[in-house]
Motif scaffolding. Structure first.
Motif, PDB file in Angstrom:
ATOM      1  N   TRP A   1       0.765  -1.174  -0.201  1.00 30.48           N
ATOM      2  CA  TRP A   1      -0.220   0.165   0.186  1.00 30.48           C
ATOM      3  C   TRP A   1       1.081   1.106  -0.383  1.00 30.48           C
ATOM      4  O   TRP A   1       0.274   1.690  -0.423  1.00 30.48           O
ATOM      5  N   CYS A   2       2.087   1.635   0.730  1.00 30.77           N
ATOM      6  CA  CYS A   2       2.786   2.426   0.722  1.00 30.77           C
ATOM      7  C   CYS A   2       3.742   2.626  -0.545  1.00 30.77           C
ATOM      8  O   CYS A   2       3.995   4.107  -0.720  1.00 30.77           O
ATOM      9  N   MET A   3       3.220   2.097  -0.837  1.00 28.59           N
ATOM     10  CA  MET A   3       4.762   1.797  -1.969  1.00 28.59           C
ATOM     11  C   MET A   3       3.708   2.926  -3.360  1.00 28.59           C
ATOM     12  O   MET A   3       4.526   1.904  -4.880  1.00 28.59           O
ATOM     13  N   GLY A   4       2.233   2.385  -3.493  1.00 31.81           N
ATOM     14  CA  GLY A   4       0.828   1.747  -3.825  1.00 31.81           C
ATOM     15  C   GLY A   4       1.228   1.101  -5.652  1.00 31.81           C
ATOM     16  O   GLY A   4       0.385   1.010  -6.533  1.00 31.81           O
ATOM     17  N   HIS A   5       1.265   0.126  -5.069  1.00 34.86           N
ATOM     18  CA  HIS A   5       1.300  -0.766  -5.448  1.00 34.86           C
ATOM     19  C   HIS A   5      -0.019  -2.161  -5.004  1.00 34.86           C
ATOM     20  O   HIS A   5      -0.452  -2.970  -5.280  1.00 34.86           O
ATOM     21  N   GLY A   6      -1.108  -1.193  -4.303  1.00 32.66           N
ATOM     22  CA  GLY A   6      -1.859  -1.454  -3.977  1.00 32.66           C
ATOM     23  C   GLY A   6      -2.816  -0.716  -3.212  1.00 32.66           C
ATOM     24  O   GLY A   6      -2.135   0.209  -2.638  1.00 32.66           O
ATOM     25  N   VAL A   7      -4.200  -1.064  -3.006  1.00 34.19           N
ATOM     26  CA  VAL A   7      -5.167  -0.105  -2.165  1.00 34.19           C
ATOM     27  C   VAL A   7      -5.613  -0.735  -1.425  1.00 34.19           C
ATOM     28  O   VAL A   7      -6.450  -1.908  -1.658  1.00 34.19           O
ATOM     29  N   PRO A   8      -5.922  -0.208   0.051  1.00 28.64           N
ATOM     30  CA  PRO A   8      -6.160  -1.117   1.410  1.00 28.64           C
ATOM     31  C   PRO A   8      -8.510  -1.036   0.912  1.00 28.64           C
ATOM     32  O   PRO A   8      -9.427  -0.454   0.458  1.00 28.64           O
ATOM     33  N   GLU A   9      -8.790  -2.195   0.839  1.00 25.30           N
ATOM     34  CA  GLU A   9     -10.345  -2.442   0.451  1.00 25.30           C
ATOM     35  C   GLU A   9     -10.865  -1.357   1.843  1.00 25.30           C
ATOM     36  O   GLU A   9     -11.942  -0.588   1.512  1.00 25.30           O
ATOM     37  N   ASP A  10     -10.310  -1.440   3.376  1.00 20.76           N
ATOM     38  CA  ASP A  10     -11.426  -0.597   4.158  1.00 20.76           C
ATOM     39  C   ASP A  10     -10.878   1.174   3.741  1.00 20.76           C
ATOM     40  O   ASP A  10      -9.253   1.703   3.543  1.00 20.76           O
ATOM     41  N   PRO A  11     -11.907   1.497   3.574  1.00 14.84           N
ATOM     42  CA  PRO A  11     -11.753   3.212   3.011  1.00 14.84           C
ATOM     43  C   PRO A  11     -10.869   3.921   4.053  1.00 14.84           C
ATOM     44  O   PRO A  11     -10.504   4.875   3.983  1.00 14.84           O
ATOM     45  N   ASP A  12     -11.067   3.669   5.822  1.00 13.89           N
ATOM     46  CA  ASP A  12     -10.364   4.515   6.704  1.00 13.89           C
ATOM     47  C   ASP A  12      -8.766   4.552   6.164  1.00 13.89           C
ATOM     48  O   ASP A  12      -8.238   4.909   5.888  1.00 13.89           O
ATOM     49  N   PHE A  13      -8.524   3.046   5.739  1.00 12.21           N
ATOM     50  CA  PHE A  13      -6.587   2.565   5.450  1.00 12.21           C
ATOM     51  C   PHE A  13      -6.261   3.223   4.109  1.00 12.21           C
ATOM     52  O   PHE A  13      -5.378   3.765   4.616  1.00 12.21           O
ATOM     53  N   ALA A  14      -7.878   3.200   3.360  1.00 16.64           N
ATOM     54  CA  ALA A  14      -7.346   4.015   1.451  1.00 16.64           C
ATOM     55  C   ALA A  14      -7.628   5.410   1.782  1.00 16.64           C
ATOM     56  O   ALA A  14      -6.656   5.989   1.183  1.00 16.64           O
ATOM     57  N   ALA A  15      -7.629   6.365   2.978  1.00 18.12           N
ATOM     58  CA  ALA A  15      -7.462   7.357   3.223  1.00 18.12           C
ATOM     59  C   ALA A  15      -6.213   7.754   4.117  1.00 18.12           C
ATOM     60  O   ALA A  15      -5.198   8.870   3.874  1.00 18.12           O
ATOM     61  N   MET A  16      -6.446   6.305   5.464  1.00 21.02           N
ATOM     62  CA  MET A  16      -4.951   7.050   5.812  1.00 21.02           C
ATOM     63  C   MET A  16      -3.243   7.082   5.600  1.00 21.02           C
ATOM     64  O   MET A  16      -2.722   7.773   5.030  1.00 21.02           O
ATOM     65  N   ILE A  17      -3.558   5.852   4.150  1.00 23.71           N
ATOM     66  CA  ILE A  17      -2.154   5.392   3.984  1.00 23.71           C
ATOM     67  C   ILE A  17      -1.635   7.026   2.991  1.00 23.71           C
ATOM     68  O   ILE A  17      -0.549   7.410   2.876  1.00 23.71           O
ATOM     69  N   PRO A  18      -2.385   7.697   2.264  1.00 22.70           N
ATOM     70  CA  PRO A  18      -2.247   8.970   1.569  1.00 22.70           C
ATOM     71  C   PRO A  18      -1.528  10.266   2.999  1.00 22.70           C
ATOM     72  O   PRO A  18      -0.522  10.214   2.182  1.00 22.70           O
TER      73      PRO A  18
END
Length: 88
Positions: free
Chosen positions: A57-74
């Motif tokens: 996720w941090c390297m941009g090779h995927g996006v978490p399914e959890d929307p909160d995680f998907a917002a937190m990583i960026p």
């Protein structure tokens, strides 16, 4: 959050991969206290994920399914980059 909880959380930021350590430790040390309660809970939950997932996720090779995680990583990556840029 009491000092013992903060200490436990700081320990959880230390991952098995150096690449993740340099992402999560500075964010925790410099940004965590300024997050809202919901964002803090999301960050804590995020630390329960496995290192390979976090790395992907941090390297941009995927996006978490959890929307909160998907917002937190960026958010983590942007805040770290902004702090890094301000040190130049």
């Amino acid at each position: 959050m009491n000092p013992s909880e903060k200490s436990r959380l700081k320990w959880a930021c230390r991952r098995g991969m150096l690449e993740l350590d340099v992402i999560f430790m500075p964010f925790f040390e410099h940004e965590f206290d300024g997050l809202g309660e919901a964002e803090q809970r999301t960050f804590i939950r995020l630390l329960e994920c496995e290192d390979p997932e976090l790395f992907r996720w941090c390297m941009g090779h995927g996006v978490p399914e959890d929307p909160d995680f998907a917002a937190m990583i960026p958010l983590i990556l942007e805040r770290n980059q902004a702090r890094h840029d301000s040190l130049r």
